[in-house]
Scaffold this motif. Structure first.
Motif, PDB file in Angstrom:
ATOM      1  N   LYS A   1     -69.443  21.164   4.470  1.00 53.67           N
ATOM      2  CA  LYS A   1     -70.682  21.912   4.210  1.00 53.67           C
ATOM      3  C   LYS A   1     -70.397  23.386   3.939  1.00 53.67           C
ATOM      4  CE  LYS A   1     -73.875  18.962   6.813  1.00 53.67           C
ATOM      5  NZ  LYS A   1     -74.788  18.865   7.986  1.00 53.67           N
ATOM      6  N   LYS A   2     -69.454  23.927   4.691  1.00 58.20           N
ATOM      7  CA  LYS A   2     -69.081  25.324   4.492  1.00 58.20           C
ATOM      8  C   LYS A   2     -68.513  25.534   3.092  1.00 58.20           C
ATOM      9  CE  LYS A   2     -66.096  28.988   6.303  1.00 58.20           C
ATOM     10  NZ  LYS A   2     -65.017  29.324   7.275  1.00 58.20           N
ATOM     11  N   LEU A   3     -67.644  24.608   2.647  1.00 53.86           N
ATOM     12  CA  LEU A   3     -67.062  24.717   1.301  1.00 53.86           C
ATOM     13  C   LEU A   3     -68.133  24.571   0.216  1.00 53.86           C
ATOM     14  CD1 LEU A   3     -63.679  22.762   1.547  1.00 53.86           C
ATOM     15  CD2 LEU A   3     -64.009  25.218   1.331  1.00 53.86           C
ATOM     16  N   LEU A   4     -69.096  23.664   0.435  1.00 53.67           N
ATOM     17  CA  LEU A   4     -70.166  23.484  -0.547  1.00 53.67           C
ATOM     18  C   LEU A   4     -70.980  24.765  -0.705  1.00 53.67           C
ATOM     19  CD1 LEU A   4     -71.417  19.884   0.352  1.00 53.67           C
ATOM     20  CD2 LEU A   4     -70.307  20.594  -1.780  1.00 53.67           C
ATOM     21  N   LYS A   5     -71.241  25.445   0.397  1.00 51.55           N
ATOM     22  CA  LYS A   5     -71.976  26.717   0.341  1.00 51.55           C
ATOM     23  C   LYS A   5     -71.165  27.781  -0.384  1.00 51.55           C
ATOM     24  CE  LYS A   5     -74.957  26.197   4.394  1.00 51.55           C
ATOM     25  NZ  LYS A   5     -75.307  26.747   5.742  1.00 51.55           N
ATOM     26  N   GLU A   6     -69.862  27.824  -0.105  1.00 54.37           N
ATOM     27  CA  GLU A   6     -68.992  28.795  -0.765  1.00 54.37           C
ATOM     28  C   GLU A   6     -68.927  28.536  -2.268  1.00 54.37           C
ATOM     29  OE1 GLU A   6     -65.192  28.652   1.098  1.00 54.37           O
ATOM     30  OE2 GLU A   6     -65.889  29.504   2.997  1.00 54.37           O
ATOM     31  N   GLU A   7     -68.827  27.253  -2.639  1.00 57.69           N
ATOM     32  CA  GLU A   7     -68.776  26.894  -4.063  1.00 57.69           C
ATOM     33  C   GLU A   7     -70.072  27.295  -4.765  1.00 57.69           C
ATOM     34  OE1 GLU A   7     -68.140  22.990  -6.966  1.00 57.69           O
ATOM     35  OE2 GLU A   7     -68.062  22.778  -4.786  1.00 57.69           O
ATOM     36  N   GLU A   8     -71.197  27.001  -4.130  1.00 54.75           N
ATOM     37  CA  GLU A   8     -72.488  27.368  -4.730  1.00 54.75           C
ATOM     38  C   GLU A   8     -72.607  28.882  -4.896  1.00 54.75           C
ATOM     39  OE1 GLU A   8     -77.291  26.671  -3.997  1.00 54.75           O
ATOM     40  OE2 GLU A   8     -75.847  26.226  -2.404  1.00 54.75           O
ATOM     41  N   LYS A   9     -72.157  29.607  -3.897  1.00 55.42           N
ATOM     42  CA  LYS A   9     -72.200  31.068  -3.960  1.00 55.42           C
ATOM     43  C   LYS A   9     -71.340  31.594  -5.103  1.00 55.42           C
ATOM     44  CE  LYS A   9     -71.367  35.227  -1.193  1.00 55.42           C
ATOM     45  NZ  LYS A   9     -70.884  35.748   0.129  1.00 55.42           N
ATOM     46  N   GLU A  10     -70.125  31.020  -5.262  1.00 53.90           N
ATOM     47  CA  GLU A  10     -69.225  31.475  -6.315  1.00 53.90           C
ATOM     48  C   GLU A  10     -69.776  31.141  -7.695  1.00 53.90           C
ATOM     49  OE1 GLU A  10     -64.436  31.334  -7.374  1.00 53.90           O
ATOM     50  OE2 GLU A  10     -65.178  30.709  -5.394  1.00 53.90           O
ATOM     51  N   LYS A  11     -70.393  29.958  -7.836  1.00 51.65           N
ATOM     52  CA  LYS A  11     -71.003  29.591  -9.120  1.00 51.65           C
ATOM     53  C   LYS A  11     -72.190  30.491  -9.445  1.00 51.65           C
ATOM     54  CE  LYS A  11     -69.769  24.755  -9.839  1.00 51.65           C
ATOM     55  NZ  LYS A  11     -70.302  23.394 -10.049  1.00 51.65           N
ATOM     56  N   ASN A  12     -72.990  30.789  -8.436  1.00 51.94           N
ATOM     57  CA  ASN A  12     -74.132  31.682  -8.654  1.00 51.94           C
ATOM     58  C   ASN A  12     -73.676  33.070  -9.079  1.00 51.94           C
ATOM     59  OD1 ASN A  12     -76.008  29.718  -8.030  1.00 51.94           O
ATOM     60  ND2 ASN A  12     -76.203  30.325  -5.880  1.00 51.94           N
ATOM     61  N   GLU A  13     -72.570  33.530  -8.489  1.00 48.02           N
ATOM     62  CA  GLU A  13     -72.034  34.841  -8.862  1.00 48.02           C
ATOM     63  C   GLU A  13     -71.529  34.824 -10.293  1.00 48.02           C
ATOM     64  OE1 GLU A  13     -70.635  38.851  -8.574  1.00 48.02           O
ATOM     65  OE2 GLU A  13     -72.226  37.662  -7.653  1.00 48.02           O
ATOM     66  N   HIS A  14     -70.873  33.725 -10.670  1.00 48.56           N
ATOM     67  CA  HIS A  14     -70.400  33.584 -12.045  1.00 48.56           C
ATOM     68  C   HIS A  14     -71.572  33.590 -13.026  1.00 48.56           C
ATOM     69  CE1 HIS A  14     -68.221  32.316 -15.527  1.00 48.56           C
ATOM     70  NE2 HIS A  14     -68.698  31.084 -15.531  1.00 48.56           N
ATOM     71  N   GLN A  15     -72.649  32.887 -12.672  1.00 49.34           N
ATOM     72  CA  GLN A  15     -73.841  32.865 -13.529  1.00 49.34           C
ATOM     73  C   GLN A  15     -74.492  34.239 -13.608  1.00 49.34           C
ATOM     74  OE1 GLN A  15     -76.171  29.749 -11.758  1.00 49.34           O
ATOM     75  NE2 GLN A  15     -74.722  28.137 -12.363  1.00 49.34           N
TER      76      GLN A  15
END
Length: 395
Positions: free
Chosen positions: A305-319
């Motif tokens: 779950k922690k990794l999923l949140k980190e991935e979502e955060k990184e994708k949002n930053e990229h967007q």
């Protein structure tokens, strides 16, 4: 390590054999020991191959293929003959065949949606970028000096090279100098083809040193650029959030281009393959991280779950970064229309499928409208005239 052979030339057959075998219709491309996400869809008169639905399709239909082969071969041989860092990918290639793969796969990272529809024009443009010498006089640093509107500082201009994965082979680097202190301004990543300057980035340079008192005075003076009298009220809050040094770097480049006879500037704003490659890289990175978790441990679910949140955060930053890039060019040039007489946006990214186009043929900074732009423009004009006089003396 790559031992590049600059006398090497490739035939159309060799180039296209590599293109079909290693690049076209592939999701991943390998050079050296590394694999890269570079999905390239294409269509010919015979077939259509789609490996990633989020990427435009390279249009090689309607007899485009024959001219494309010629254009790509010219590009490859220009790439191999170039001494520029950008065309000598020593960190990712082990031999000349790797370099060939690199040359014909990385170029699509820099294509807009419209470029996929007009691949011959696009490839020819990058051949021109590698050959261009418009700003050759700045290969050795040149200074515009004693800029009174910026506390008497100097600005050094350098036509510099870029590394292999950047959007363009060259960039204009700008350095503010005051006494023995200096500050790097955002650089302009550019290429020039057929009398058009293409700007792919206005890129700030992170520094962790505190500015000197002299530079701090120059920093404060840059806010004179924010002349609210020039800006429509509805746009003031948007424009005043922009970094003045980025805006100033852009103007300096426009002034340099205009005085070299360039009347049109293009800003490719969205590069689909570069965006998608970054998205897939993020996904693959976190897939590997998930794979390292011991699913039999008590904390496995918590770690996933922690990794999923980190991935979502990184994708949002990229967007978010992509959104800012797409809108930054339009905002800068809309503001430039207010601050500099004669500049006109002639086409927006929506109209061209990915590129902002501005006409600078009648560009004429005005003393009353923007004193910093006016002074710098005059100094760049004087610098060019002085350089040309010196060059003529030695002919």
């Amino acid at each position: 390590m790559l031992n590049s052979n600059k006398s090497k030339t490739y035939s159309e057959q060799e180039v296209m054999e590599c293109f079909w075998k290693k690049v076209a219709g592939k999701k991943m491309v390998q050079t050296g020991l590394l694999k890269y996400v570079r999905p390239l869809n294409y269509k010919t008169d015979e077939k259509t191959v789609i490996v990633n639905k989020n990427i435009p399709i390279l249009d090689l239909k309607n007899n485009n293929l024959e001219e494309f082969q010629k254009a790509l071969t010219r590009y490859v041989n220009t790439f191999f003959q170039s001494d520029l860092y950008w065309a000598n990918p020593i960190t990712s290639c082990l031999d000349n065949y790797d370099k060939l793969i690199h040359a014909i796969s990385t170029i699509w990272l820099n294509a807009t949606a419209d470029d996929f529809l007009k691949p011959i024009e696009f490839v020819n443009r990058y051949t021109d970028f590698l050959k261009d010498q418009t700003f050759e006089m700045y290969r050795e640093p040149k200074k515009i000096t004693e800029i009174q509107s910026l506390k008497g500082c100097n600005i050094e201009i350098i036509n510099d090279e870029q590394e292999e994965f950047q959007e363009t082979p060259t960039a204009i680097n700008l350095i503010i100098k005051k006494n023995d202190f200096e500050k790097k301004m955002p650089r302009i990543a550019y290429g020039i083809s057929n009398g058009i300057a293409y700007i792919y980035g206005i890129q700030g340079i992170k520094t962790y040193e505190e500015d000197s008192p002299e530079i701090k005075k120059v920093n404060r003076s840059r806010y004179q650029l924010n002349n609210l009298e020039n800006i429509p009220e509805d746009y003031q809050s948007l424009f005043l959030r922009q970094e003045p040094y980025s805006y100033l770097s852009l103007f300096i480049f426009l002034s340099m281009a205009k005085h070299q006879g360039i009347n049109k500037v293009a800003f490719p704003s969205f590069l689909p393959m570069r965006y998608e490659s970054k998205e897939k890289f993020i996904e693959e990175t976190y897939k590997r991280k998930h794979g390292k978790i011991n699913n039999d441990s008590n904390d496995a679910n918590k770690e996933h779950k922690k990794l999923l949140k980190e991935e979502e955060k990184e994708k949002n930053e990229h967007q978010r970064i992509q959104y800012n890039i797409t809108n930054k060019f339009l905002a800068y040039m809309a503001r430039m229309e207010c601050d500099v007489l004669g500049i006109k946006i002639s086409a927006t990214p929506e109209q061209t499928n990915g590129t902002l186009i501005a006409d600078i043929s009648k560009m004429k900074p005005d003393l009353q409208t923007n004193i910093i732009f006016y002074e710098i423009d005059k100094k760049i004009e004087h610098l060019l005239k002085s350089y040309n006089r010196e060059e003529n003396q030695y002919r």
